[in-house]
Design a protein around this motif. Sequence first.
Motif, PDB file in Angstrom:
ATOM      1  N   GLY A 201      -5.111   1.561 -15.506  1.00  0.00           N
ATOM      2  CA  GLY A 201      -5.016   0.138 -15.166  1.00  0.00           C
ATOM      3  C   GLY A 201      -6.038  -0.663 -15.934  1.00  0.00           C
ATOM      4  O   GLY A 201      -5.748  -1.747 -16.450  1.00  0.00           O
ATOM      5  N   GLY A 202      -7.262  -0.099 -16.035  1.00  0.00           N
ATOM      6  CA  GLY A 202      -8.295  -0.780 -16.803  1.00  0.00           C
ATOM      7  C   GLY A 202      -7.942  -0.879 -18.267  1.00  0.00           C
ATOM      8  O   GLY A 202      -8.089  -1.940 -18.898  1.00  0.00           O
ATOM      9  N   ALA A 203      -7.460   0.226 -18.829  1.00  0.00           N
ATOM     10  CA  ALA A 203      -7.107   0.217 -20.249  1.00  0.00           C
ATOM     11  C   ALA A 203      -5.937  -0.723 -20.528  1.00  0.00           C
ATOM     12  O   ALA A 203      -5.905  -1.416 -21.560  1.00  0.00           O
ATOM     13  N   SER A 204      -4.968  -0.780 -19.614  1.00  0.00           N
ATOM     14  CA  SER A 204      -3.810  -1.659 -19.800  1.00  0.00           C
ATOM     15  C   SER A 204      -4.190  -3.122 -19.666  1.00  0.00           C
ATOM     16  O   SER A 204      -3.542  -3.997 -20.254  1.00  0.00           O
ATOM     17  N   GLY A 205      -5.237  -3.387 -18.876  1.00  0.00           N
ATOM     18  CA  GLY A 205      -5.654  -4.767 -18.676  1.00  0.00           C
ATOM     19  C   GLY A 205      -6.028  -5.467 -19.973  1.00  0.00           C
ATOM     20  O   GLY A 205      -5.812  -6.677 -20.120  1.00  0.00           O
ATOM     21  N   VAL A 211      -2.000 -10.251 -24.807  1.00  0.00           N
ATOM     22  CA  VAL A 211      -0.699 -10.899 -24.951  1.00  0.00           C
ATOM     23  C   VAL A 211      -0.704 -12.269 -24.274  1.00  0.00           C
ATOM     24  O   VAL A 211      -0.256 -13.270 -24.846  1.00  0.00           O
ATOM     25  N   CYS A 212      -1.232 -12.330 -23.052  1.00  0.00           N
ATOM     26  CA  CYS A 212      -1.225 -13.594 -22.300  1.00  0.00           C
ATOM     27  C   CYS A 212      -2.047 -14.680 -23.000  1.00  0.00           C
ATOM     28  O   CYS A 212      -1.591 -15.821 -23.144  1.00  0.00           O
ATOM     29  N   VAL A 213      -3.268 -14.316 -23.417  1.00  0.00           N
ATOM     30  CA  VAL A 213      -4.150 -15.319 -24.022  1.00  0.00           C
ATOM     31  C   VAL A 213      -3.622 -15.767 -25.374  1.00  0.00           C
ATOM     32  O   VAL A 213      -3.696 -16.957 -25.725  1.00  0.00           O
ATOM     33  N   TYR A 354     -17.605  -6.460 -29.982  1.00  0.00           N
ATOM     34  CA  TYR A 354     -17.544  -6.032 -31.381  1.00  0.00           C
ATOM     35  C   TYR A 354     -16.296  -6.575 -32.062  1.00  0.00           C
ATOM     36  O   TYR A 354     -16.375  -7.141 -33.172  1.00  0.00           O
ATOM     37  N   PHE A 355     -15.152  -6.415 -31.430  1.00  0.00           N
ATOM     38  CA  PHE A 355     -13.902  -6.844 -32.064  1.00  0.00           C
ATOM     39  C   PHE A 355     -13.786  -8.366 -32.135  1.00  0.00           C
ATOM     40  O   PHE A 355     -13.365  -8.921 -33.165  1.00  0.00           O
ATOM     41  N   ALA A 367      -6.503  -6.491 -28.315  1.00  0.00           N
ATOM     42  CA  ALA A 367      -5.713  -5.762 -27.321  1.00  0.00           C
ATOM     43  C   ALA A 367      -5.029  -4.548 -27.946  1.00  0.00           C
ATOM     44  O   ALA A 367      -4.978  -3.469 -27.345  1.00  0.00           O
ATOM     45  N   CYS A 368      -4.510  -4.702 -29.160  1.00  0.00           N
ATOM     46  CA  CYS A 368      -3.872  -3.580 -29.855  1.00  0.00           C
ATOM     47  C   CYS A 368      -4.880  -2.475 -30.159  1.00  0.00           C
ATOM     48  O   CYS A 368      -4.534  -1.286 -30.142  1.00  0.00           O
TER      49      CYS A 368
END
Length: 535
Positions: A201-205, A211-213, A354-355, A367-368
Motif C-alpha cells: 500500500g505504501g509503495a503503491s501510494g 498520476v493524480c498530481v 532526490y528525484f 512515481a514510475c
Amino acid sequence: MDREEPDIESVASDAIENESHPQNPESIRQEKSPVQRTDSKATADYSDPEQRPPIFKSAVHEIVSCVCLTFAPCAASMSSAAYQTSLTATSEHFKISGGQLTWCVSGVMLANGSCLLLMGNIADAFGRKKALLFGYTSFAIFALIGGFMNDFILLCVFRALQGAAVACGTPAAAGFLGATYRDSRRKNLVMSCFSIGAPIGGASGYFIAGVCVSIFNWRSVHYFLAILYCITSIGVLLFLPNDKRIDWKHAKKIFKRLDYLGALMSLSGFTLICFSLTQVDATERRWRTPYIIALLIVGIALVIGFGFYETYVPKNPLIPMKMFKSRNFVLCICIASLSWMLFFGIFNYNAVLYFEQIRKYSVIITACCFLPQPIAGSLVSLFAGFTMHIIPGKYLVTLGCGGFIVSSIIWATNSIHRNYFLGPFWSFCVTVLGVDFVYNVANRCSLSSVERSLQSQAAGTFNTVIQLSSSVGLGISTTILASRDPYYGQASQADHLEELFEGMKYCYYVGIGFSGLALILSLFLDIGVVGSVKR
C-alpha cells in the motif's frame, strides 16, 4: 448457541483461541447474516484446515472479502506515501518547506499508531464489521474534507484524523481472518496477502499520487483516496458477515476499563519527539533553541513514563509489559521498528527528495521510479506465503535485514547523477525483501510467541510500533538533513543541491547502522516454520 460474548481485550483475541478448534464461534455467531449463513454442522465439518472455510460461499466470496480486509493496514501507509510524493506540490501551494512540511505526512502514521490499541478495544465493543465500516467511511470523509483545505494546519489535522479513523480497522480485519482460518498453509497465504497491505500500500501510494498530481493537483490525491475507500466500505457492507447485535452491557464494561491515560501519554510523548525533531530547521538557532530541547526531553520522559505507567498502574493496560518476557517477541518488535524507520522515514522520504528536488523529475516520473517496489513486493509476499511452512522464519528475517543493508549501501554510495538503473532501481528491488519478509514473519511471530491471553495485545503492539517508528524515522531524517545542510528548509534550499545531497547520504549512513543492528538482532531469533500441519 446463544452464549455470552467472551470478555476480551480486543477484537483479535478470539482469533487465536479458535485456530485449534474446528468449531468456530465466529461462524456460529453469523447464523442470521444475509450474506452468509453458517450452521453448526457446516462449521463442525471444517476438519481440513486447508479447505475453504465454510463461512465463504465461493472462492470469489473469499477473495473479495480478503481484498476488502487487506485495505485496512493499507490505508495509513498508502496515504502517507501518496502525501510524500505530493510534498513538492503541497510545499508550493502553502509556501512551507523543510521539516515542518513532513507533518502532513507523519500526522497520518502518528495518529494511526497512537490510536491502534485503543481503537482495537472499541472495535471489540461494537463488532468487526461495524468497526471496518466506521474506519473506512470515516477515512473517506476526512480525506475528502482534507482535499478542500486552504490552511496547512487544518490539512495536517484532517490527515491525522484519517489515521485515527482507520486505526480500528486493522485489529478488526486481523481478528476476522484469525477467527476464520485455522493454522495451515492456506492461512499462511491469506495472512501474507493481508500483510501486503502495509508495505505494498505504501509503495503503491507513490504511483497513485504521481498520476493524480501530474494530471490534476495535490488535492486530487485526497479525492482519489476518498473514492477508493468509499468503494471498499461498500464491499465490506455487501460481503462480510454481519455482526451479532450489540451487547450494550458488554460495550459499557469495555469503555469503562479502557486505558485512556496510557493512550494520551503515548500520543503526547511521540508527538513532542517528532515535533522537536522536525521543527529544528525552522528555528534560527537550530539545536540551541531552548524550546526544541525542552520539548524533546519532555517527549522522551513521557514515553519512558508511559512504560512505567503501563507496568504498574492500570489493571487493563494498553500494552501489558509481561508480553516482553518473550525473547522472540522483543526481538521482532525491535527489528520491525528499525525496519520501518528505515523504509518510510529514511529510504523513501529521501528518495522522493532526490528525484524531485535534485534530479528535477516530474511527479509522474518519480512515481514510475517507485514502481519496482509494489511489483517486487507482491512477488516477495506471495513467496513468503508459499514457503513459511518450509523455510524457518529466522532465515527469512535475516535475508530481509540483509536486503536493507544492501539497499542502504547502494544509496550511500550513489552519485548525484548516477543512472537510475545502476543504483536506485536495484535498491527498490532489494528493499522490499526486508519489508515483506520482516512484516510477514514478525507479525506471525508476535502472535505465536506470547500466551493466548496476550496475543491480541501483541498484534496491536506490533502494528502500533511500526506506525510510530515511521513517524520517528521521518523526524530523524529531517534532523540529519538540517544538521548537515544549513540551507535545508530555507528559501535558498533549491540553490544548494550539493549540500542537500550530502545531507541525504548521511541519512543513508545511519540507515546502514540501523539495518546492521537489525541483522545482528535477527541472528538471535528462534523462529521455525509457520503453518506446518501434521497429517
